[in-house]
Motif scaffolding. Sequence first.
Motif, PDB file in Angstrom:
ATOM      1  N   UNK A 142     -56.667  20.539 -33.392  1.00  0.00           N
ATOM      2  CA  UNK A 142     -55.625  20.846 -34.366  1.00  0.00           C
ATOM      3  C   UNK A 142     -55.085  22.205 -33.952  1.00  0.00           C
ATOM      4  N   UNK A 143     -53.911  22.203 -33.270  1.00  0.00           N
ATOM      5  CA  UNK A 143     -53.440  23.457 -32.696  1.00  0.00           C
ATOM      6  C   UNK A 143     -51.924  23.517 -32.561  1.00  0.00           C
ATOM      7  N   UNK A 144     -51.406  24.730 -32.687  1.00  0.00           N
ATOM      8  CA  UNK A 144     -50.033  25.044 -32.295  1.00  0.00           C
ATOM      9  C   UNK A 144     -50.108  25.583 -30.874  1.00  0.00           C
ATOM     10  N   UNK A 145     -49.094  25.319 -30.073  1.00  0.00           N
ATOM     11  CA  UNK A 145     -49.109  25.821 -28.710  1.00  0.00           C
ATOM     12  C   UNK A 145     -47.736  26.312 -28.297  1.00  0.00           C
ATOM     13  N   UNK A 146     -47.721  27.298 -27.386  1.00  0.00           N
ATOM     14  CA  UNK A 146     -46.487  27.864 -26.833  1.00  0.00           C
ATOM     15  C   UNK A 146     -46.711  28.133 -25.353  1.00  0.00           C
ATOM     16  N   UNK A 147     -45.626  28.234 -24.612  1.00  0.00           N
ATOM     17  CA  UNK A 147     -45.745  28.547 -23.199  1.00  0.00           C
ATOM     18  C   UNK A 147     -44.443  28.304 -22.467  1.00  0.00           C
ATOM     19  N   UNK A 148     -44.550  28.221 -21.151  1.00  0.00           N
ATOM     20  CA  UNK A 148     -43.390  27.972 -20.314  1.00  0.00           C
ATOM     21  C   UNK A 148     -43.736  27.000 -19.201  1.00  0.00           C
ATOM     22  N   UNK A 149     -42.769  26.145 -18.850  1.00  0.00           N
ATOM     23  CA  UNK A 149     -42.957  25.153 -17.793  1.00  0.00           C
ATOM     24  C   UNK A 149     -41.764  25.187 -16.847  1.00  0.00           C
ATOM     25  N   UNK A 150     -41.999  24.692 -15.662  1.00  0.00           N
ATOM     26  CA  UNK A 150     -40.946  24.455 -14.682  1.00  0.00           C
ATOM     27  C   UNK A 150     -40.881  22.959 -14.447  1.00  0.00           C
ATOM     28  N   UNK A 151     -39.659  22.428 -14.419  1.00  0.00           N
ATOM     29  CA  UNK A 151     -39.469  20.994 -14.196  1.00  0.00           C
ATOM     30  C   UNK A 151     -38.683  20.787 -12.911  1.00  0.00           C
TER      31      UNK A 151
END
Length: 177
Positions: free
Chosen positions: A84-93
């Motif tokens: 049970x979590x909120x998550x944030x971050x960055x990705x490259x596609x």
Amino acid sequence: MLIFIQTVFSQQQTGTYINASIGLGITTPNEDVDVFGNGIYIQAEYVWAPKRWFSLRPYAGYINTSTDEDGLSGNLVGARASTKAFFVGGKTKVAIPIPWVAPYVELGLGASIGSFETVTPLINEKESGVTLHIPFSLGLALGRNNNFDVGLSYYFYPSLEQFNGAFAIGVSFPINR
């Protein structure tokens, strides 16, 4: 291959977008046992696409999974895998477009805040707080403008004995058009 990638188009256009995804979330231990939790997965991304085949994607989301313990038998009675979590971050596609279908892969780095539980015959982990995760996704951007997608998203936790993910569908909306 590099010349081909430079000339292909996988985003609707260059520019900025909001991508919203929803799907079936799962949580499973790193151990090879038949225990998993399922639930809901929601994610929103701000997409900046300087090239049509490449984009940067800061994201935020929520996953809530739990194990149905009624179907467990033998030495797995009482086993659980939940998040049970909120998550944030960055990705490259990076995408390789084919007309109406653009296969893609995403990789990044992020953090999750919430509670994580993995209980199996060999693992007994219960963690709460902030932890690092590594997102990895495979999918297909669909439609004439590749503004719909279907994909598998995974979040690997190096400090925990589990990973979670989702089978999700998404849609992209252009900003400032």
